[in-house]
Each structure stands twice: as C-alpha cells, then as structure tokens.
Design a protein around this motif. Structure first.
Motif, mmCIF file in Angstrom:
data_model
loop_
_atom_site.group_PDB
_atom_site.id
_atom_site.type_symbol
_atom_site.label_atom_id
_atom_site.label_comp_id
_atom_site.label_asym_id
_atom_site.label_seq_id
_atom_site.Cartn_x
_atom_site.Cartn_y
_atom_site.Cartn_z
ATOM 1 N N SER A 21 0.849 -1.188 0.000
ATOM 2 C CA SER A 21 0.000 0.000 0.000
ATOM 3 C C SER A 21 0.884 1.238 0.000
ATOM 4 O O SER A 21 1.990 1.220 0.538
ATOM 5 N N THR A 78 -4.955 6.208 -1.672
ATOM 6 C CA THR A 78 -4.059 5.061 -1.570
ATOM 7 C C THR A 78 -3.954 4.315 -2.904
ATOM 8 O O THR A 78 -4.961 4.143 -3.601
ATOM 9 N N TYR A 80 -2.305 0.631 -4.496
ATOM 10 C CA TYR A 80 -1.938 -0.704 -4.056
ATOM 11 C C TYR A 80 -1.146 -1.438 -5.135
ATOM 12 O O TYR A 80 -1.279 -1.148 -6.316
#
Length: 128
Positions: A21, A78, A80
């Motif tokens: 992440s 975020t 990933y």
C-alpha cells in the motif's frame, strides 16, 4: 507537495503473495498518475507498474504481467500493488511515486524523472 508512505512489505516464500500500500497526503491524490518501482542494491531502479488518475488504465513491466496488479482508491488516497506468485527475483525495495503527468508520459521507455514525488520504500524479500 505530496508525501507518500509505503507499507506491506515483508518476507514471503516463493509462490506466495503480498499486497503493498502507498498512502498519499493531500487532497489532490486523484490528479496524480501513480507508479510502483523497485530497486536491488547495486542495480538501477526498475519500473514495475503504473496507473492512471482515474484508475481506468494500467501499465506493467513484462516480468510482472499476470502476477502483479496495481489499483487505487482515490477516496482513501491510496495506491496498491497486489503481488501474487512471487519469485526470488522479485526481492527488492519497492517504491511508490506520483506524477502530475498523464500515464502515457511516465511509462517506459520514458524516464523516471517524470515522477515528481517518491516514497521511502518498503522491503520485499522472497525466499526460495
């Protein structure tokens, strides 16, 4: 200014999975193309994957196609990197980066200097 903080690295056996992440500060995350890179000591930093601002387009280096998936959640600021079927040669420090340029302007063979902000990296070690 954007600050990027990676997490999720660790030690895993070959064939295993990890999800990295990268959390970004600020309220303009959705305006940045995001990328993942990796580096092994003594070698140049290598492009791994990138994703467009909306998440609708992605780009991968050939060596991870079919094994890694980049995604983003703009509501959570975020990005990933889901890594499956890991191999010992995937061992590296993984970095995320943010670019104000479009995806097409920051993928190989274009230079990594197209990225404006970098995280501090997270170690991924794959044992055989």
């Amino acid at each position: 200014q954007v600050q990027l903080v990676e997490s999720g690295g660790g030690l895993v056996q070959a064939g295993g999975s990890l999800r990295l992440s990268c959390a970004a500060s600020g309220r303009t995350f959705s305006t940045y193309t995001m990328g993942w890179f990796r580096q092994v000591p003594g070698k140049e930093r290598e492009f791994v994957a990138a994703i467009s601002r909306s998440g609708g387009s992605t780009y991968y280096v050939d060596s991870v196609k079919g094994r890694f998936t980049i995604s983003r959640d703009n509501a959570k600021n975020t990005v990933y990197l889901q890594m499956n079927s890991l191999k010992p040669e995937d061992t590296a420090v993984y970095y995320c980066a943010a670019a104000q340029r479009l995806l097409s302007m920051v993928v190989p063979p274009l230079p990594q200097s197209g990225y404006d902000y970098w995280g501090q990296g997270t170690q991924v070690t794959v044992s055989s």
